[in-house]
Design a protein around this motif. Sequence first.
Motif, short mmCIF file in Angstrom:
data_model
loop_
_atom_site.label_atom_id
_atom_site.label_comp_id
_atom_site.label_asym_id
_atom_site.label_seq_id
_atom_site.Cartn_x
_atom_site.Cartn_y
_atom_site.Cartn_z
N ALA A 1 -24.91 83.06 65.66
CA ALA A 1 -26.33 82.72 65.80
C ALA A 1 -26.64 82.82 67.29
O ALA A 1 -25.82 82.47 68.14
CB ALA A 1 -26.60 81.32 65.28
N GLN A 2 -27.80 83.29 67.62
CA GLN A 2 -28.17 83.55 69.01
C GLN A 2 -28.14 82.27 69.85
O GLN A 2 -28.79 81.28 69.53
CB GLN A 2 -29.55 84.17 69.07
CG GLN A 2 -29.93 84.66 70.45
CD GLN A 2 -31.23 85.44 70.43
OE1 GLN A 2 -31.77 85.76 69.38
NE2 GLN A 2 -31.74 85.73 71.60
N GLY A 3 -27.36 82.31 70.94
CA GLY A 3 -27.35 81.25 71.94
C GLY A 3 -26.77 79.93 71.52
O GLY A 3 -27.01 78.93 72.14
#
Length: 152
Positions: free
Chosen positions: A34-36
């Motif tokens: 998942a992004q970041g």
Amino acid sequence: MTRFAGRWRVHRDITDFASRWTGKFEGEAVFAPAQGEDTLLYREEGKLTFAGLRSATATRDYVWRFPAEDRVEVFFADGRPFHSFDPGQKDTEADHLCAADLYQVRYVFEADEAWRAEWRVEGPMKDYRMVTFYRRFATEEALSRPSVPYQR
């Protein structure tokens, strides 16, 4: 987290003790970053077959969070907590109580490329066992031969 990231071949044996039905699931699972975040999005898709019935496509989604090196927190796709475990242990267990149903899981990490989840579910309307075998796709491709049979 990197231990789980990627594509996995999935084989699941299902035994419903109440109905005496047996089934299996064959497919794949992907743990995608998942992004970041220290989070992997789990998506499983494949074919679910119960003896004597027509096969159907089945999917499952979870969110796996890694708040610490020795902790994985598993959530349902809608954000509700499911269970947590220590991925550093070769053999680790967790429980989830859902109303009157008790879900118990035992994770067995045989190697970085192969592991399994053994579920026992009991309640007023549920009485079943599922054993899911995971084998990383890259391992099978590198061997250049058919999949190694799953141990039962």
